[in-house]
Scaffold this motif. Structure first.
Motif, PDB file in Angstrom:
ATOM      1  N   VAL A   7      13.479 -59.923 -12.238  1.00 42.06           N
ATOM      2  CA  VAL A   7      13.711 -60.924 -13.140  1.00 42.06           C
ATOM      3  C   VAL A   7      13.766 -62.424 -12.561  1.00 42.06           C
ATOM      4  CG1 VAL A   7      15.073 -62.368 -14.571  1.00 42.06           C
ATOM      5  CG2 VAL A   7      14.787 -59.792 -14.967  1.00 42.06           C
ATOM      6  N   GLN A   8      14.464 -62.285 -11.139  1.00 45.68           N
ATOM      7  CA  GLN A   8      14.811 -63.342 -10.286  1.00 45.68           C
ATOM      8  C   GLN A   8      13.508 -63.897  -9.650  1.00 45.68           C
ATOM      9  OE1 GLN A   8      17.640 -65.498 -10.043  1.00 45.68           O
ATOM     10  NE2 GLN A   8      16.143 -66.808  -9.261  1.00 45.68           N
ATOM     11  N   ASP A  35      11.448 -67.373 -10.283  1.00 44.80           N
ATOM     12  CA  ASP A  35      10.797 -68.268  -8.999  1.00 44.80           C
ATOM     13  C   ASP A  35       9.370 -68.636  -9.261  1.00 44.80           C
ATOM     14  OD1 ASP A  35      13.432 -68.378  -8.175  1.00 44.80           O
ATOM     15  OD2 ASP A  35      13.065 -66.716  -6.660  1.00 44.80           O
ATOM     16  N   LEU A  36       8.544 -67.390  -9.502  1.00 42.60           N
ATOM     17  CA  LEU A  36       7.141 -67.713  -9.603  1.00 42.60           C
ATOM     18  C   LEU A  36       6.875 -68.729 -10.752  1.00 42.60           C
ATOM     19  CD1 LEU A  36       5.565 -64.315  -9.430  1.00 42.60           C
ATOM     20  CD2 LEU A  36       4.911 -65.959  -8.082  1.00 42.60           C
ATOM     21  N   ALA A  37       7.468 -68.486 -11.928  1.00 42.89           N
ATOM     22  CA  ALA A  37       7.387 -69.502 -13.017  1.00 42.89           C
ATOM     23  C   ALA A  37       7.719 -70.870 -12.815  1.00 42.89           C
ATOM     24  CB  ALA A  37       8.304 -68.953 -14.259  1.00 42.89           C
ATOM     25  N   GLU A  76      -2.574 -66.062 -14.311  1.00 41.98           N
ATOM     26  CA  GLU A  76      -1.831 -67.410 -14.670  1.00 41.98           C
ATOM     27  C   GLU A  76      -0.527 -67.134 -14.755  1.00 41.98           C
ATOM     28  OE1 GLU A  76      -2.715 -70.768 -15.196  1.00 41.98           O
ATOM     29  OE2 GLU A  76      -4.585 -70.005 -14.063  1.00 41.98           O
ATOM     30  N   LYS A  77      -0.037 -65.944 -15.351  1.00 34.44           N
ATOM     31  CA  LYS A  77       1.192 -65.727 -15.840  1.00 34.44           C
ATOM     32  C   LYS A  77       1.650 -64.231 -15.176  1.00 34.44           C
ATOM     33  CE  LYS A  77       3.621 -66.372 -19.660  1.00 34.44           C
ATOM     34  NZ  LYS A  77       3.764 -66.712 -21.132  1.00 34.44           N
ATOM     35  N   PRO A  78       1.777 -64.173 -13.818  1.00 38.80           N
ATOM     36  CA  PRO A  78       1.936 -62.706 -13.275  1.00 38.80           C
ATOM     37  C   PRO A  78       3.195 -61.950 -13.737  1.00 38.80           C
ATOM     38  CG  PRO A  78       2.228 -64.487 -11.558  1.00 38.80           C
ATOM     39  CD  PRO A  78       1.809 -65.225 -12.606  1.00 38.80           C
ATOM     40  N   TRP A  79       4.059 -62.738 -14.444  1.00 37.83           N
ATOM     41  CA  TRP A  79       5.295 -62.055 -15.028  1.00 37.83           C
ATOM     42  C   TRP A  79       4.995 -61.537 -16.482  1.00 37.83           C
ATOM     43  CZ3 TRP A  79       4.678 -66.909 -13.622  1.00 37.83           C
ATOM     44  CH2 TRP A  79       4.330 -68.114 -14.782  1.00 37.83           C
ATOM     45  N   HIS A  80       3.758 -61.959 -16.898  1.00 38.05           N
ATOM     46  CA  HIS A  80       3.659 -61.328 -18.334  1.00 38.05           C
ATOM     47  C   HIS A  80       3.870 -59.805 -18.532  1.00 38.05           C
ATOM     48  CE1 HIS A  80       1.931 -60.878 -22.400  1.00 38.05           C
ATOM     49  NE2 HIS A  80       1.818 -62.263 -22.320  1.00 38.05           N
ATOM     50  N   ALA A  85       6.080 -76.261 -11.509  1.00 41.71           N
ATOM     51  CA  ALA A  85       5.849 -77.539 -10.642  1.00 41.71           C
ATOM     52  C   ALA A  85       4.700 -77.766 -10.331  1.00 41.71           C
ATOM     53  CB  ALA A  85       6.806 -77.267  -9.508  1.00 41.71           C
ATOM     54  N   GLU A  86       3.582 -76.906 -10.130  1.00 39.15           N
ATOM     55  CA  GLU A  86       2.215 -77.117 -10.003  1.00 39.15           C
ATOM     56  C   GLU A  86       1.567 -77.652 -11.172  1.00 39.15           C
ATOM     57  OE1 GLU A  86      -0.051 -73.289  -9.104  1.00 39.15           O
ATOM     58  OE2 GLU A  86       1.596 -72.865  -7.547  1.00 39.15           O
TER      59      GLU A  86
END
Length: 128
Positions: A78-79, A83-85, A31-35, A90-91
């Motif tokens: 970070v960028q 973008d992923l977030a 769900e949150k690959p940036w966690h 948007a989804e």
């Protein structure tokens, strides 16, 4: 649900329930690959499960350090994750909009008398 799940995964890891911790952490990262915490957790859990290849995979995905040498890499990370977030947001917004539109359409059908199969038909003509 992400943060409570992360704390559960952390608790499971500290009580040596590593397989369960890994499963929860994988769900979080889906769900949150940036966690950042979950990325670090996966690296640690994989190391404790003696899976060095997976630990390296997750270590590379983690947030780069603050050293001058990794500054560019960190900015790119970070960028990329912002973008992923934004894509994820948007989804979620589209899904929510679709659900709201579907509810409105049902309400319009009910109030206008246009019914579809499976809907309860109210005949109010006797009251007029």
């Amino acid at each position: 649900w992400i943060e409570p799940a992360y704390h559960l995964a952390n608790l499971l890891a500290t009580t040596d329930r590593l397989t369960e911790s890994k499963a929860w952490t994988e769900e979080i990262l889906a769900e949150k690959p940036w966690h950042v915490g979950a990325l670090s957790m996966m690296r640690i859990v994989c190391l404790r499960l003696n899976d060095e290849e997976a630990a390296m995979k997750w270590a590379v995905k983690g947030l780069p350090g603050l050293s001058p040498q990794s500054r560019t890499w960190r900015s790119e990370w970070v960028q990329e994750n912002m973008d992923l977030a934004k894509e994820k947001l948007a989804e979620l917004q589209k899904d929510l909009t679709d659900k709201i539109v579907a509810k409105i359409e049902i309400s319009v059908r009910i109030t206008s008398g246009v019914m579809t199969e499976g809907m309860i038909v109210f005949d109010d003509s006797a009251w007029q």
